[in-house]
Design a protein around this motif. Sequence first.
Motif, PDB file in Angstrom:
ATOM      1  N   ARG A  94      11.288  41.752 -11.286  1.00  0.00           N
ATOM      2  CA  ARG A  94      11.883  42.577 -12.330  1.00  0.00           C
ATOM      3  C   ARG A  94      13.365  42.654 -12.092  1.00  0.00           C
ATOM      4  NH1 ARG A  94       7.668  45.471 -14.242  1.00  0.00           N
ATOM      5  NH2 ARG A  94       5.841  45.265 -12.954  1.00  0.00           N
ATOM      6  N   SER A 140      -2.439  42.624 -17.197  1.00  0.00           N
ATOM      7  CA  SER A 140      -0.990  42.694 -17.260  1.00  0.00           C
ATOM      8  C   SER A 140      -0.546  44.101 -17.630  1.00  0.00           C
ATOM      9  CB  SER A 140      -0.479  41.695 -18.290  1.00  0.00           C
ATOM     10  OG  SER A 140      -1.032  42.004 -19.540  1.00  0.00           O
ATOM     11  N   ARG A 189      13.264  43.721 -21.300  1.00  0.00           N
ATOM     12  CA  ARG A 189      12.539  43.052 -22.370  1.00  0.00           C
ATOM     13  C   ARG A 189      11.490  43.994 -22.934  1.00  0.00           C
ATOM     14  NH1 ARG A 189      10.132  39.135 -18.128  1.00  0.00           N
ATOM     15  NH2 ARG A 189      11.856  40.209 -17.213  1.00  0.00           N
ATOM     16  N   VAL A 249       0.796  32.334 -18.436  1.00  0.00           N
ATOM     17  CA  VAL A 249       1.346  33.531 -17.813  1.00  0.00           C
ATOM     18  C   VAL A 249       0.576  33.829 -16.537  1.00  0.00           C
ATOM     19  CG1 VAL A 249       1.740  35.988 -18.065  1.00  0.00           C
ATOM     20  CG2 VAL A 249       2.060  34.488 -20.009  1.00  0.00           C
ATOM     21  N   GLN A 285       6.234  41.838 -22.013  1.00  0.00           N
ATOM     22  CA  GLN A 285       6.017  40.497 -21.494  1.00  0.00           C
ATOM     23  C   GLN A 285       4.881  39.834 -22.259  1.00  0.00           C
ATOM     24  OE1 GLN A 285       5.528  40.738 -17.230  1.00  0.00           O
ATOM     25  NE2 GLN A 285       7.664  40.131 -17.083  1.00  0.00           N
ATOM     26  N   GLN A 286       4.885  38.513 -22.193  1.00  0.00           N
ATOM     27  CA  GLN A 286       3.798  37.785 -22.854  1.00  0.00           C
ATOM     28  C   GLN A 286       2.476  38.089 -22.146  1.00  0.00           C
ATOM     29  OE1 GLN A 286       4.378  35.569 -25.632  1.00  0.00           O
ATOM     30  NE2 GLN A 286       6.119  36.934 -25.526  1.00  0.00           N
ATOM     31  N   VAL A 331       9.047  34.336 -16.484  1.00  0.00           N
ATOM     32  CA  VAL A 331       7.640  34.681 -16.279  1.00  0.00           C
ATOM     33  C   VAL A 331       7.445  35.424 -14.953  1.00  0.00           C
ATOM     34  CG1 VAL A 331       5.375  33.711 -15.839  1.00  0.00           C
ATOM     35  CG2 VAL A 331       6.726  32.884 -17.747  1.00  0.00           C
ATOM     36  N   TYR A 380      14.441  41.894 -26.629  1.00  0.00           N
ATOM     37  CA  TYR A 380      14.936  42.474 -25.381  1.00  0.00           C
ATOM     38  C   TYR A 380      16.273  43.119 -25.629  1.00  0.00           C
ATOM     39  CZ  TYR A 380      17.809  38.201 -24.963  1.00  0.00           C
ATOM     40  OH  TYR A 380      18.673  37.169 -25.181  1.00  0.00           O
ATOM     41  N   GLU A 406       7.362  37.784 -11.883  1.00  0.00           N
ATOM     42  CA  GLU A 406       7.348  39.244 -11.934  1.00  0.00           C
ATOM     43  C   GLU A 406       8.536  39.855 -11.213  1.00  0.00           C
ATOM     44  OE1 GLU A 406       4.911  42.175 -12.862  1.00  0.00           O
ATOM     45  OE2 GLU A 406       5.173  40.743 -14.470  1.00  0.00           O
ATOM     46  N   LEU A 436      12.626  35.621 -20.949  1.00  0.00           N
ATOM     47  CA  LEU A 436      11.163  35.565 -20.830  1.00  0.00           C
ATOM     48  C   LEU A 436      10.700  35.194 -19.433  1.00  0.00           C
ATOM     49  CD1 LEU A 436      10.294  33.643 -24.112  1.00  0.00           C
ATOM     50  CD2 LEU A 436      10.056  36.062 -23.691  1.00  0.00           C
TER      51      LEU A 436
END
Lengths: 326, 123
Positions: B90, A261, B96, A254, B99-100, B86, A151, B88, B84
């Motif tokens: 923003r 996603s 980043r 997640v 995202q994962q 999680v 990041y 949403e 990280l």
Amino acid sequence: MIVAAILFVYAALLSTVAPRLLRGAHWAERAPRLGIVVWQVLGASALSAAVLAGLALSVPTVRVSTDLAELLQACVMALTAQYATPGGASAGAAGAVLALAVLGRVAWCTGAALLRIRRERQTHREVLDIVGRPDTARGLVILDHEEPAAYCLPGRHRRTVITTGALRALAADDQLEAVLAHERAHQAERHDAVLAWAQALARAFPRVPLFHIAEAEIGRLVEMRADDVAAARSGRLTTAAALLAVAGGSAPAVALSAGGSTAARRVRRLIEPHRPLSRLRIAAGSLTAVIALAVPLLVVGGPAAAATQLNYCPDGTPAAQVTTMR
Amino acid sequence: MAQFGELEAAIMDAVWAAGKPLRVREVLERLSRDPEPAYNTVHTVTEILHRKGWLSKEKDGRAFRYGATRSREDYVAGLMGEALAVAENRTATLARFVQQMPHGEAEELHRLLDQAVAREASK
């Protein structure tokens, strides 16, 4: 009055109908930079239409004159005429309140958002500078952490951060190069400011669909834009591989947004054949954006220009006398 | 204070590496920096770190010992938590890279990517 009504309808259409039509538009993914601009223009145009509508209600159209004294006098005359009637006065007051409320809300929320973001970045950076290992050769800060992540901390004292987990996951140097090119693109195009602005507007007007849809869309499009810059340097498949390496390393629970996603969409987009929007279509899109931005000004400006032909001041008023005495 | 930044990091490194509270003299011995900083400078910066909450301070005879209040891993975990996040929401604070994504999705994309790479190679 008609001017104000037109502007209100325009602002309402932009805030409700336009974002639903544009959301997830395929062309925006093919020209992310144009997409970002269009979403920004929609917001700016809706805001300026609302403010101008308020002003149009509270300030009557005034004859434009080169003589300042005469102009002021005409203003006073027109204002007294409007505010002499109770209906005119309340419409004028409501308009002024609306214009001030919109402007004030934008200023307040943007200021608050910028301050909060600055504070959060500063605390993050203070910790980062002590626990991170600087890699000056590559302009990186490395964090000892298993989970792959990369990041950047934007701003004047910016840092590009990568975990040891991500360094291990990135199979080749050119994949790391893609990650860095992506982060540099964010910094070069000031995506953090673009996002901060979108976020501030979404928080300022939480009930207006335009602003929260715009925030989500802009968030997605700045990533795609940065991916494109990285891809132009390192190749589309290399960039896709880098994204996958960092995103798919160890997947915690997640929460998946509907329709997959954003990360997955970005990878697919890089794997699929690249079809950027043609220059002609980009030009057409840009022109539409300029027109959308100009509409509120034209709606206000048209009658004002026409009003230069009108004489608001009846004979025998001080202004008229001033002119006759010359 | 900006010029103390690197020294702060070096002092914390020394304390973490030692794994026990250190006197300023001991910190100074463990700093492998060239030129070696003055005792007073190290003392000042150690005090700053104590005030900021990075180091605890306990009396030991006539001197003080400084120990890390939290491990380096704790701080890194804190940073990663922010990076990280999680949810949403923003935040524009950090940008980043990606995202994962869920495991199934990643596997499917790996497969697609391999096919695309193979196609590219056969051209």
